[in-house]
Design a protein around this motif. Structure first.
Motif, PDB file in Angstrom:
ATOM      1  N   GLY A  90      10.032  14.834  13.277  1.00  0.00           N
ATOM      2  CA  GLY A  90       8.868  14.973  12.835  1.00  0.00           C
ATOM      3  C   GLY A  90       8.794  14.895  11.202  1.00  0.00           C
ATOM      4  N   GLU A  91       9.698  15.447  10.694  1.00  0.00           N
ATOM      5  CA  GLU A  91       9.934  15.220   9.217  1.00  0.00           C
ATOM      6  C   GLU A  91       9.970  13.843   8.773  1.00  0.00           C
ATOM      7  OE1 GLU A  91      12.858  16.801   5.551  1.00  0.00           O
ATOM      8  OE2 GLU A  91      12.406  18.150   7.293  1.00  0.00           O
ATOM      9  N   GLU A  92      11.236  13.107   9.303  1.00  0.00           N
ATOM     10  CA  GLU A  92      11.314  11.872   9.209  1.00  0.00           C
ATOM     11  C   GLU A  92      10.233  10.861   9.421  1.00  0.00           C
ATOM     12  OE1 GLU A  92      15.375  13.874   9.760  1.00  0.00           O
ATOM     13  OE2 GLU A  92      13.346  13.827  10.859  1.00  0.00           O
ATOM     14  N   MET A  93       9.526  11.332  10.519  1.00  0.00           N
ATOM     15  CA  MET A  93       8.464  10.277  10.885  1.00  0.00           C
ATOM     16  C   MET A  93       7.233  10.330   9.667  1.00  0.00           C
ATOM     17  SD  MET A  93       8.066  10.786  15.062  1.00  0.00           S
ATOM     18  CE  MET A  93       6.768   9.880  15.201  1.00  0.00           C
ATOM     19  N   LYS A  94       7.222  11.699   9.204  1.00  0.00           N
ATOM     20  CA  LYS A  94       6.109  11.739   8.077  1.00  0.00           C
ATOM     21  C   LYS A  94       6.426  11.049   7.007  1.00  0.00           C
ATOM     22  CE  LYS A  94       4.582  16.160   9.407  1.00  0.00           C
ATOM     23  NZ  LYS A  94       4.474  17.923   9.195  1.00  0.00           N
ATOM     24  N   SER A  95       7.647  10.874   6.595  1.00  0.00           N
ATOM     25  CA  SER A  95       8.229  10.430   5.228  1.00  0.00           C
ATOM     26  C   SER A  95       8.594   9.049   5.560  1.00  0.00           C
ATOM     27  CB  SER A  95       9.404  11.223   4.754  1.00  0.00           C
ATOM     28  OG  SER A  95      10.603  11.316   5.555  1.00  0.00           O
ATOM     29  N   ASP A  96       8.537   8.362   6.778  1.00  0.00           N
ATOM     30  CA  ASP A  96       9.198   7.133   6.881  1.00  0.00           C
ATOM     31  C   ASP A  96      10.383   7.033   6.563  1.00  0.00           C
ATOM     32  OD1 ASP A  96       8.796   4.566   8.299  1.00  0.00           O
ATOM     33  OD2 ASP A  96       7.938   3.785   6.540  1.00  0.00           O
ATOM     34  N   SER A  97      11.427   7.765   7.208  1.00  0.00           N
ATOM     35  CA  SER A  97      12.633   7.933   6.685  1.00  0.00           C
ATOM     36  C   SER A  97      13.526   8.166   7.790  1.00  0.00           C
ATOM     37  CB  SER A  97      13.096   8.929   5.502  1.00  0.00           C
ATOM     38  OG  SER A  97      12.789   9.984   6.118  1.00  0.00           O
ATOM     39  N   TYR A  98      15.028   8.069   8.046  1.00  0.00           N
ATOM     40  CA  TYR A  98      15.916   8.272   8.936  1.00  0.00           C
ATOM     41  C   TYR A  98      17.094   8.837   8.566  1.00  0.00           C
ATOM     42  CZ  TYR A  98      12.898   4.319  10.457  1.00  0.00           C
ATOM     43  OH  TYR A  98      11.745   3.388  11.036  1.00  0.00           O
TER      44      TYR A  98
END
Length: 456
Positions: free
Chosen positions: A425-433
């Protein structure tokens, strides 16, 4: 309990890693074939029996796999013939097709059948499987690939020179050093047979001589005696078995042995032409060596013959061979079309490269990145990224099931995947991987563009 399935002797399954390594060899050979101007063709895996039978000598004919006719194949065998137990006579009635034994005879059939469409000289290459009912052993299989290159429609000896260069180029590209190309000429063998009074037994003579490396001088002589070659004639062969020195010194000794044979002298001239040209052009990695006992027991060779040996520190039979055939298309009714060709033994080359650890590490690489699956929403997010990665030719995939993290990580380790990508969820919010190095264990948060830049 069901019986565990198996495969026929002399055949193999190939793992993904093995297929990748085989494709590396295929691609290397194909690149050089095309660099030298050869064009690809393919022929059927099986031919009409009369296309193949009688083209490889008695021993070769025995190794051809016959295909039973469809339906009631015994219907054409009458009781009288059946009672004779004559397998050759019965086979002709129950089998009209056979698996190809090599690629050269089918190629000759192709040339005759398509002669009006072909621009001569015609340079073709072909990389397809062949089948031989041989006794399986290391480096010898019943199903294996040949990689052939041939030129038909030219008698020029420059073709023989180019084939030596082609062998050299392929083994240079494979980084395989210490390969030896043994060369002889069928006219020299004819001349020797003439000198010892065995011209009428040329085939028996060459078949026996071709076994010298396998069974030794004494056994070869015994086989020649059994085939009706006189002891007096065999005694005249003694200088042949003891020829030594470099190419030129062996040629000079041959001239003394064959001074009464015009055919033999013609063969010497052809060998000298090839050797002189190669000396001028130079070779990068292979050695060219004259071997006057080299016969290659195939009946269709008429001029230069080649056999390629692996480096001395590898126990392996020949890894290639070929030669000039002036009469091959004539057996199908097309006269005066000379040809010359060579073959690479892919399976044996594979074993040599494996033993010498010469396959590049990148060859067996599968994918760069495995995306861990945390659920339906995360998986869709990952697949959008994977789509972009694939558009940039970066090998990547999503683990298909939202399984436990440990199971997915173990999967990556077992497949030797170097990096995994974690998206929650955190990566999806910040558009990161989150990118994890599976060797070092290090993790870093990156953008999709960072991932693309890193792997491209």
């Amino acid at each position: 309990m069901a019986q565990k399935p198996s495969i026929p002797k002399g055949t193999r399954d190939f793992t993904p890693e093995q297929v990748a390594k085989r494709n590396y060899i295929f691609n290397t050979i194909q690149t050089q074939f095309e660099l030298y101007g050869f064009q690809p063709i393919e022929t059927p895996s099986f031919e009409n029996s009369d296309t193949l039978m009688g083209k490889y000598g008695e021993e070769g004919d025995r190794l051809i796999f016959k295909i039973l006719n469809s339906g009631d194949y015994l219907n054409k065998v009458d009781d009288k013939l059946y009672q004779t137990k004559n397998s050759n006579a019965i086979t002709s009635k129950i089998s009209e097709k056979a698996l190809r034994y090599d690629l050269t005879v089918p190629f000759a059939r192709y040339v005759v059948q398509h002669q009006n469409e072909i621009e001569f000289p015609f340079k073709r290459y072909q990389m397809q499987p062949v089948w031989r009912a041989d006794r399986p052993q290391k480096g010898r299989f019943r199903e294996f690939y040949q990689c052939d290159a041939d030129v038909v429609g030219s008698t020029s000896l420059w073709q023989e020179v180019e084939f030596v260069q082609l062998y050299d180029a392929v083994f240079k590209a494979l980084k395989l050093e210490g390969v030896t190309i043994k060369i002889n000429n069928r006219k020299i063998l004819s001349g020797i047979a003439e000198v010892i009074g065995a011209s009428d037994k040329l085939i028996d003579f060459t078949v026996a001589l071709d076994k010298l490396d396998k069974i030794g001088e004494q056994k070869v002589k015994e086989e020649m005696l059994e085939k009706g070659i006189s002891q007096e004639g065999i005694d005249k062969l003694k200088p042949l078995f003891t020829l030594s020195g470099d190419f030129n010194s062996q040629v000079e000794q041959l001239k003394g042995i064959l001074n009464s044979s015009e055919e033999g002298k013609k063969g010497i001239e052809e060998l000298e032409f090839i050797d002189k040209a190669i000396s001028e052009l130079g070779l990068q990695t292979v050695n060219l060596q004259l071997d006057v006992t080299l016969a290659r027991g195939l009946n269709y060779y008429t001029g230069a013959i080649y056999e390629v040996s692996a480096p001395e520190n590898v126990q392996m039979g020949s890894i290639g061979g070929g030669g000039r055939y002036d009469d091959l298309t004539g057996i199908f009714g097309m006269k005066n079309v000379s040809g010359v060709g060579i073959s690479f033994g892919l399976d044996r080359i594979y074993l040599v490269l494996e033993e010498l650890n010469l396959f590049p590490e990148a060859v067996a690489k599968n994918i760069d990145l495995l995306f861990i699956n945390f659920g339906e929403t995360e998986a869709l997010f990952c697949l959008k990224a994977i789509k972009q990665l694939r558009l940039n030719n970066i090998n990547s995939e999503l683990y298909p099931d939202a399984a436990k993290m440990k199971k997915q990580m173990n999967h990556a380790n077992k497949r030797n995947i170097p990096f995994v990508v974690l998206v929650g969820g955190e990566e999806m919010k910040s558009d990161s991987y989150t990118l994890k190095n599976m060797v070092s264990g290090e993790q870093e948060k990156v953008s999709l563009q960072d991932v693309i830049a890193k792997f491209k």
